[in-house]
Write an enzyme that holds these catalytic residues in place. Sequence first.
Site, short mmCIF file in Angstrom:
data_model
loop_
_atom_site.label_atom_id
_atom_site.label_comp_id
_atom_site.label_asym_id
_atom_site.label_seq_id
_atom_site.Cartn_x
_atom_site.Cartn_y
_atom_site.Cartn_z
N ASP C 16 -24.38 -60.62 -40.71
CA ASP C 16 -23.85 -61.05 -39.22
C ASP C 16 -23.58 -59.86 -38.43
O ASP C 16 -23.48 -58.53 -39.18
CB ASP C 16 -22.87 -61.96 -39.05
CG ASP C 16 -21.54 -61.38 -40.13
OD1 ASP C 16 -21.24 -60.15 -39.92
OD2 ASP C 16 -20.81 -62.58 -40.35
N PRO C 58 -27.20 -83.85 -54.85
CA PRO C 58 -26.20 -83.24 -53.72
C PRO C 58 -24.67 -83.09 -54.38
O PRO C 58 -24.25 -83.68 -55.31
CB PRO C 58 -26.17 -84.59 -52.74
CG PRO C 58 -26.45 -85.78 -53.84
CD PRO C 58 -27.48 -85.16 -54.83
#
Lengths: 147, 147, 147, 147
Positions: C16, C58
């Site tokens: 970033d 999941p």
Amino acid sequence: MLISKKRWLVEWGDCDPADIVFYPRYLEWFDACTTALFKSAGLPIEELFKDFGVVGIPLVDVRARFIVPSTYGDELVAESQVTEFRRSSFVLRHQIFRKELLAVEGFETRVWTGRDPENPTRLKAQTLPKEVIRRLSNERGGEAAVP
Amino acid sequence: MLISKKRWLVEWGDCDPADIVFYPRYLEWFDACTTALFKSAGLPIEELFKDFGVVGIPLVDVRARFIVPSTYGDELVAESQVTEFRRSSFVLRHQIFRKELLAVEGFETRVWTGRDPENPTRLKAQTLPKEVIRRLSNERGGEAAVP
Amino acid sequence: MLISKKRWLVEWGDCDPADIVFYPRYLEWFDACTTALFKSAGLPIEELFKDFGVVGIPLVDVRARFIVPSTYGDELVAESQVTEFRRSSFVLRHQIFRKELLAVEGFETRVWTGRDPENPTRLKAQTLPKEVIRRLSNERGGEAAVP
Amino acid sequence: MLISKKRWLVEWGDCDPADIVFYPRYLEWFDACTTALFKSAGLPIEELFKDFGVVGIPLVDVRARFIVPSTYGDELVAESQVTEFRRSSFVLRHQIFRKELLAVEGFETRVWTGRDPENPTRLKAQTLPKEVIRRLSNERGGEAAVP
């Protein structure tokens, strides 16, 4: 043709160490804009595939020009529409604007894709339904549906 | 021209509900392949930008054709090279293969970009250094450097 | 317990504007490390779900500590293993190292999940198969399988 | 404490082959929600870092519980607030709702981070400014600022 608009913020995590949008993000946004266009046409993606027996509208071709860079905090607005219908594929144009300036322009060629009836583990192009073409072409319906 | 190879697995999270790679992932991989090509040329990205005073090599144009879909567990191999040098930009070709089959082909046009000396908050194209061109063109050096 | 290792480079697009890895990338890597662990156990993800009739594994819970930041060009190595088996869920630990230093540590709690037999559009936890537990516990098999 | 709300659609590309959100996406959304909270507090991210001489607010710790899965087309709403201020770090809570149901809850511990004055290539924790604490604590200002 129906034109849909989508508006969003560039997030911190969309940007790279050069402080500008990491370019694959624009392609993710093209995908979301395609979904928004279908929704504007009364064809929301969560029903579209079940209603028409397709598994997706994958790409065979994409092109994009990056004209003006953007950074976190910028607000972007996209205008999306189909520019060409073929037998089982169609071309979409996405124009992304920053402060009225055309920042990115892209063209996606997508295929209307279902399961191959002879081998359901494989994907196969299918004829684009008339109803889908009609809805994506309908200028009036589209404007009404834009939220 | 120097050609670099990169090999990776398609991950679960790279795939969408149609069970195939969500297409912007390929563009992320193009970016990683460009980094690998520069590394093969002895220009690792973590030193490249400092050494040459650039802030990045952002795109002005990308094109890609998606020929064969891939899914999680597939191993992909890419071959990347420069196909054209211009004054301050260059074109890269990435060919992604699955089991010897050309699955995706893409072309990125990137610009050698530094800070604008008159306004350091802005980016500005810069002349591509001869050293960078020489290294990306060097067939022999490249083969040696591929890990 | 079986321990698998995975090694990769931090890419430009993983970082970033603060020049460090955008933190959700670590969680994407945890997911890829889980896949690598299953593969080491002889349970490659592309066959796992079909073979055992599940649709995924999941998460119900994740925790991570970020100890040392990393940037593009850094090589990371992860060690992954199950730390706890429950009836239909299990806990995985991922330790990511940069130059022998523990950089990130995470714990994922995942659920062995299939279709609800009474409503196939819904997901439902299923008992973890003994075979899966045995393979993920097998120290010897794992070492052999790490590429 | 100031509470900010953010609303968005789950996109096709956010979902994996199990047809549910690929879990690292929730962490990307946490990051965007943090940005939204700061904006609600009159501290937009594009000015925040310059105004206060920081380079980012990286994480040292994250926890999340995934309670209800979501899929493409679902609308999610998040409520975000600081739950604890420390000397140079703070804890944020994000609650993501689908149709009034709590779907995901997460806690991020972030550090107010600047350049190390003795070595500007390194990052260093800095004391959280009183002004920032005041604004993130201000219930009234926050409600007004939510768009």
